[in-house]
Design a protein around this motif. Sequence first.
Motif, PDB file in Angstrom:
ATOM      1  N   VAL A   1      27.832 -11.529  17.009  1.00 10.98           N
ATOM      2  CA  VAL A   1      27.730 -10.846  15.721  1.00 10.98           C
ATOM      3  C   VAL A   1      27.454 -11.839  14.602  1.00 10.98           C
ATOM      4  O   VAL A   1      26.593 -11.607  13.740  1.00 10.98           O
ATOM      5  CB  VAL A   1      29.027 -10.058  15.434  1.00 10.98           C
TER       6      VAL A   1
ATOM      7  N   VAL B   1      21.310  -7.623   3.420  1.00  9.95           N
ATOM      8  CA  VAL B   1      22.454  -7.957   4.268  1.00  9.95           C
ATOM      9  C   VAL B   1      23.372  -8.921   3.540  1.00  9.95           C
ATOM     10  O   VAL B   1      22.944 -10.002   3.126  1.00  9.95           O
ATOM     11  CB  VAL B   1      21.989  -8.599   5.603  1.00  9.95           C
TER      12      VAL B   1
ATOM     13  N   LEU C   1      23.913 -11.618  12.616  1.00 13.79           N
ATOM     14  CA  LEU C   1      23.906 -11.322  11.184  1.00 13.79           C
ATOM     15  C   LEU C   1      23.194 -12.416  10.398  1.00 13.79           C
ATOM     16  O   LEU C   1      22.537 -12.133   9.385  1.00 13.79           O
ATOM     17  CB  LEU C   1      25.340 -11.153  10.677  1.00 13.79           C
ATOM     18  N   GLN C   2      23.300 -13.651  10.862  1.00 19.29           N
ATOM     19  CA  GLN C   2      22.590 -14.737  10.184  1.00 19.29           C
ATOM     20  C   GLN C   2      21.086 -14.511  10.231  1.00 19.29           C
ATOM     21  O   GLN C   2      20.379 -14.739   9.237  1.00 19.29           O
ATOM     22  CB  GLN C   2      22.951 -16.080  10.835  1.00 19.29           C
TER      23      GLN C   2
ATOM     24  N   LEU D   1      25.803 -11.382   4.182  1.00 25.34           N
ATOM     25  CA  LEU D   1      26.224 -12.158   5.344  1.00 25.34           C
ATOM     26  C   LEU D   1      27.736 -12.309   5.415  1.00 25.34           C
ATOM     27  O   LEU D   1      28.345 -12.099   6.469  1.00 25.34           O
ATOM     28  CB  LEU D   1      25.560 -13.539   5.317  1.00 25.34           C
TER      29      LEU D   1
ATOM     30  N   ALA E   1      29.617  -8.712   5.797  1.00 25.05           N
ATOM     31  CA  ALA E   1      29.313  -8.094   7.088  1.00 25.05           C
ATOM     32  C   ALA E   1      29.994  -8.860   8.220  1.00 25.05           C
ATOM     33  O   ALA E   1      30.518  -8.257   9.169  1.00 25.05           O
ATOM     34  CB  ALA E   1      27.802  -8.043   7.314  1.00 25.05           C
ATOM     35  N   SER E   2      30.001 -10.191   8.137  1.00 18.67           N
ATOM     36  CA  SER E   2      30.672 -11.002   9.163  1.00 18.67           C
ATOM     37  C   SER E   2      32.174 -10.744   9.141  1.00 18.67           C
ATOM     38  O   SER E   2      32.803 -10.604  10.196  1.00 18.67           O
ATOM     39  CB  SER E   2      30.382 -12.491   8.924  1.00 18.67           C
TER      40      SER E   2
ATOM     41  N   GLN F   1      19.507 -11.564  10.541  1.00 17.31           N
ATOM     42  CA  GLN F   1      19.177 -10.452   9.638  1.00 17.31           C
ATOM     43  C   GLN F   1      19.199 -10.910   8.177  1.00 17.31           C
ATOM     44  O   GLN F   1      18.331 -10.524   7.385  1.00 17.31           O
ATOM     45  CB  GLN F   1      20.185  -9.317   9.818  1.00 17.31           C
ATOM     46  N   TRP F   2      20.187 -11.717   7.826  1.00 21.17           N
ATOM     47  CA  TRP F   2      20.319 -12.206   6.449  1.00 21.17           C
ATOM     48  C   TRP F   2      19.159 -13.112   6.067  1.00 21.17           C
ATOM     49  O   TRP F   2      18.615 -13.016   4.961  1.00 21.17           O
ATOM     50  CB  TRP F   2      21.645 -12.936   6.311  1.00 21.17           C
TER      51      TRP F   2
END
Length: 218
Positions: free
Chosen positions: A169, A184, A173-174, A186, A189-190, A176-177
């Motif tokens: 995850v 996003v 997420l990195q 970061l 969300a993380s 997507q960011w």
Amino acid sequence: MAAQRRQPRSRPETLARRRDILDAAVEIFGSKGFAGGTLQEIADQVGMTHAGILHHFGSKDQLLIEVLQHRDDTDVADLEGQHIPDGMPLFRHLVRTAFVNAHRAGIVQAYAVLSAESVTDDHPGRAFFEKRYRTLRAEVAHAFEVVCAERGVTEPATVGVASASILAVMDGLQVQWLLDPSAVDLARASEFAIEAIVSAVLTPQPSPLAESAPSAQT
């Protein structure tokens, strides 16, 4: 009169020079990848020659390994013993790392590019990332064990899955960011994902997806 002998460069100067090279390599490898980024481009950025880079690091492969290690060392530089903590403090450290990463896109980009490249055949960073993920999975799993023991929770069978999921995850997420930082958050969300996974391990609930999940093939 004999020419004056040049004084050897002091250790602080050497360390500072190496740090400049590492910072330039992070930028070049992050934007062009390991294969696309050249030592000459790194040398040009720090005002050195190709041979000067090799003098400090020996080879492009070795420079890559030190770039990756430099990134990990930076994450734990302010921690006691320069090592991530155990138990619940480990999960809090991972959340703090996500908040820090939100302000250092260059390092995050280099890590994302190089970790993705490392799955290819003969990539010089593959062994590093294999060991890194293996070590981190074990450390996160042990943190779960500590927290479960502290809270009197019988260690669930999902610890291994949860440990891999937290790392996946964070890395996902990195990406997507990096692609769309305006869409996003970061850090948040993380934090949300890590808290959700930790909660799922410590207070397991019936899966809302159980009915739709495909049955295992025997």
